[in-house]
Design an enzyme around this catalytic site. Structure first.
Site, PDB file in Angstrom:
ATOM      1  N   CYS A 119      -0.219   3.849  10.319  1.00  0.00           N
ATOM      2  CA  CYS A 119       0.434   4.926   9.559  1.00  0.00           C
ATOM      3  C   CYS A 119       1.024   5.932  10.540  1.00  0.00           C
ATOM      4  O   CYS A 119       0.301   6.494  11.370  1.00  0.00           O
ATOM      5  CB  CYS A 119      -0.553   5.636   8.642  1.00  0.00           C
ATOM      6  N   ASN A 132       4.662  -1.941   8.762  1.00  0.00           N
ATOM      7  CA  ASN A 132       4.553  -0.599   8.203  1.00  0.00           C
ATOM      8  C   ASN A 132       5.910   0.090   8.389  1.00  0.00           C
ATOM      9  O   ASN A 132       6.870  -0.531   8.827  1.00  0.00           O
ATOM     10  CB  ASN A 132       3.439   0.176   8.917  1.00  0.00           C
ATOM     11  N   GLY A 165       7.471  -2.864  -1.569  1.00  0.00           N
ATOM     12  CA  GLY A 165       7.038  -1.482  -1.399  1.00  0.00           C
ATOM     13  C   GLY A 165       7.913  -0.501  -2.137  1.00  0.00           C
ATOM     14  O   GLY A 165       7.853  -0.379  -3.360  1.00  0.00           O
ATOM     15  N   SER A 209       0.826  -1.209   0.000  1.00  0.00           N
ATOM     16  CA  SER A 209       0.000   0.000   0.000  1.00  0.00           C
ATOM     17  C   SER A 209       0.864   1.264   0.000  1.00  0.00           C
ATOM     18  O   SER A 209       1.860   1.350   0.711  1.00  0.00           O
ATOM     19  CB  SER A 209      -0.891  -0.003   1.240  1.00  0.00           C
ATOM     20  N   ASN A 246       9.120   9.131   4.326  1.00  0.00           N
ATOM     21  CA  ASN A 246       7.978   9.801   3.716  1.00  0.00           C
ATOM     22  C   ASN A 246       7.025  10.262   4.792  1.00  0.00           C
ATOM     23  O   ASN A 246       6.907   9.644   5.852  1.00  0.00           O
ATOM     24  CB  ASN A 246       7.257   8.869   2.727  1.00  0.00           C
ATOM     25  N   LYS A 302      -2.577  -4.468   9.282  1.00  0.00           N
ATOM     26  CA  LYS A 302      -1.196  -4.016   9.070  1.00  0.00           C
ATOM     27  C   LYS A 302      -0.665  -3.360  10.330  1.00  0.00           C
ATOM     28  O   LYS A 302      -1.248  -2.408  10.851  1.00  0.00           O
ATOM     29  CB  LYS A 302      -1.110  -3.040   7.891  1.00  0.00           C
ATOM     30  N   ILE A 326       3.609  11.410   3.712  1.00  0.00           N
ATOM     31  CA  ILE A 326       2.534  11.776   2.790  1.00  0.00           C
ATOM     32  C   ILE A 326       1.297  12.186   3.583  1.00  0.00           C
ATOM     33  O   ILE A 326       0.614  13.140   3.227  1.00  0.00           O
ATOM     34  CB  ILE A 326       2.190  10.593   1.850  1.00  0.00           C
ATOM     35  N   GLY A 327       1.028  11.480   4.673  1.00  0.00           N
ATOM     36  CA  GLY A 327      -0.113  11.849   5.512  1.00  0.00           C
ATOM     37  C   GLY A 327      -1.441  11.333   4.997  1.00  0.00           C
ATOM     38  O   GLY A 327      -2.473  11.991   5.132  1.00  0.00           O
TER      39      GLY A 327
END
Lengths: 260, 307
Positions: free
Chosen positions: B132, B194, B267, B22, B70, B167, B72-73
């Protein structure tokens, strides 16, 4: 978009930290438009880890030219590559300049504004724009760092130069030169378009000047990229339409759409 | 000799155990020029939330030694736009689509997302992204807490019969505890791991390289950490593990199977080599043939540990 292994024909030192690379890549050359870029895997190992984006400097038959400046470990490694070696290239990427309109009406003037290595994508553009008046403004730190003057002249462009120390052309920034040109009746002939590439602060100034003078302008931005193909959303910039990807909606943006 | 690469994850039968992770593969369309997408074992979408999310301000990425950060949010167009604009392409792929979902209001949003997706047959499985690290203002991740993990998973389990993958974050003291929470709440599998939380600084201007200051580290830099977590969890849970974290080639993929993964996800490596997933599928076959093994399943958890 293609992923190809392209043979290096030449990779030579120009002035200072600038380098000129030519690769043989017929499939890429056929598809590329001015303002698009290539994402290059410079080493087979993990250093550097990600690909590095480079704008397309010129196309000559089956060959693609890249003009770059050695600024970090990626470009340093790139500069050590020799002719005969291969580069893993993904491209052509991004939207490119929208320059077709300019050609439709004779009499329009294209002003290309380059700051430092930002000159790279503008030669390809200058060669493709079909318009009577093409003016190129080149900004460099010193005389010895002025690139491509001859190439632009050979492409039928007027060329004006600004250097930070005044060693060649106007003493000052290329944006000072742009302001000056826009006050000059010989150049400010109405119905102009500005195309610019260079460091961020310069492009911001170009956008401001374009807005004040009501001239449509397009600027080519640079950002650190994860993937270069629009998947990771890493290279976004602020625009009036929200955050947009430099690698996909860009790298060329209309000046009026960017939020600095 | 033919080798059997197929694996079972919940109700999902995958023709091979290689997925794309993802957030690194967009909604697959971005990669259609580079590979035959039909060859993938499964495709995991960029995380979708109920409402659109703008994500964090740039700069959002930076390269680090053997990896990248990263932040990205969770930028995404929201469920409605996903269903309208992204799903039609995925529908035609002929590859199991695992939809990654996140919640801004746990567990309410998870429940609503899962319910809405029940009728979407293209979505073969759900991956609960409770890990995340890039949501600003969020002090803890759901997957950093046993109870919260259990609650999120069990609430989705109650409303969906689709295969459910949880995840998990590596930013925890004991990964196997969290994996157990997911298992006992009814998750069909866990995805490990993650990104690892991290940061990087520009020493010239003394500013963080990411606007959000911290971000998630991915790439080979985190592989040993991820591998250890897969192995630890494998020893404590029964449900399949989808291993990920710095896989860039067949060799690194194999490590994860041996440690205990039933399938793997690629990924960040997709950014550097868009063809990597296809190359790994071929590489796994070759390895099994060389080792005279018939099934990839036999490799899972085959670590010889004489400690």
């Amino acid at each position: 978009m293609l992923q190809v292994k392209a043979k290096i024909i030449l990779n030579k030192k120009l002035k200072g930290d600038y380098r000129h690379c030519i690769v043989d890549a017929p499939s890429l050359a056929r598809r590329s438009r001015p303002g698009q870029f290539l994402n290059i895997k410079i080493s087979g190992g993990l250093k550097p880890f990600l690909r590095r984006p480079f704008s397309i400097h010129n196309i000559c038959d089956s060959k693609l030219e890249i003009l770059y400046e050695v600024v970090g470990e990626g470009t340093e490694l790139f500069s050590n590559k020799e002719s005969g070696e291969y580069l893993d290239i993904i491209g052509p990427l991004g939207n490119g300049f929208d320059y077709k309109q300019v050609g439709k009406q004779a009499g329009r003037q294209a002003i290309l504004v380059a700051g430092g290595i930002g000159i790279a994508p503008l030669l390809f553009l200058a060669r493709e724009i079909k318009v009577r008046n093409k003016l190129v403004l080149i900004g460099a730190r010193t005389r010895t760092q002025v690139l491509c003057e001859k190439e632009f002249k050979n492409s039928g462009c007027d060329v004006k130069i600004a250097t930070d120390n005044g060693s060649y052309g106007l003493k000052g920034r290329v944006t000072d030169l742009l302001k000056k040109v826009l006050c000059d009746r010989r150049y400010a002939i109405g119905d102009m378009r500005i195309y610019a590439c260079g460091p961020s602060p310069m492009l911001k100034t170009v956008c401001n000047i374009a807005r004040q003078n009501n001239i449509p302008a397009q600027v080519s931005l640079e950002e650190h990229m994860g993937c270069g193909i629009g998947a990771c959303l890493g290279c976004v910039v602020r625009t009036k339409k929200g955050l947009e990807r430099v690698c996909k909606e860009g790298p060329v943006f209309k000046a009026k759409e960017l939020i600095w | 000799m033919r080798v059997d690469l197929s694996v079972q994850i919940g109700k999902l039968k995958l023709k091979n155990p290689v997925m794309v992770a993802s957030g690194t593969f967009g909604y697959a369309e971005e990669f259609k020029d580079f590979i035959n997408l039909k060859k993938l074992g499964a495709m995991v979408t960029k995380t979708v939330t109920l409402k659109p999310r703008r994500g964090n301000l740039p700069p959002r990425t930076c390269e680090t030694p053997s990896g990248m950060l990263n932040s990205i949010g969770l930028e995404n167009p929201g469920l409605e736009v996903f269903l309208k604009d992204k799903l039609p392409f995925l529908k035609k792929l002929g590859v199991p689509i695992i939809m990654s979902i996140a919640s801004e209001d746990d567990p309410k949003e998870f429940i609503e997302l899962a319910k809405r997706l029940n009728s979407i047959s293209t979505v073969a499985a759900l991956e609960l992204n409770i890990s995340c690290p890039n949501v600003i203002g969020q002090r803890f991740l759901i997957s950093q807490d046993y109870e919260a993990t259990y609650r999120a998973v069990s609430s989705v389990r109650k409303v969906t019969s689709k295969t459910l993958i949880t995840k998990l974050s590596p930013n925890v003291t004991c990964i196997s505890e969290l994996a157990r929470a997911a298992q006992s709440a009814g998750s069909d599998a866990v995805a490990l791991v993650n990104t690892l939380s991290g940061m990087s600084i520009n020493i010239e201007n003394k500013r963080p390289k990411l606007a959000a200051v911290i971000g998630g580290l991915s790439g080979p830099a985190i592989r040993p950490v991820a591998l250890k977590m897969v192995w630890e969890a494998y020893n404590k849970i029964k449900i399949p593990i989808i291993g990920m974290g710095g896989i860039i080639d067949t060799l690194s993929a194999l490590e994860f199977f041996i440690a205990g993964a039933s399938a793997i996800s690629i990924g960040t490596a997709n950014f550097i080599n868009p063809r990597v997933s296809i190359e790994v599928i071929a590489g796994l076959s070759e390895y099994l043939k060389r080792k005279k093994m018939k099934k990839i399943n036999d490799l899972t958890g085959s670590l010889i540990d004489e400690s």
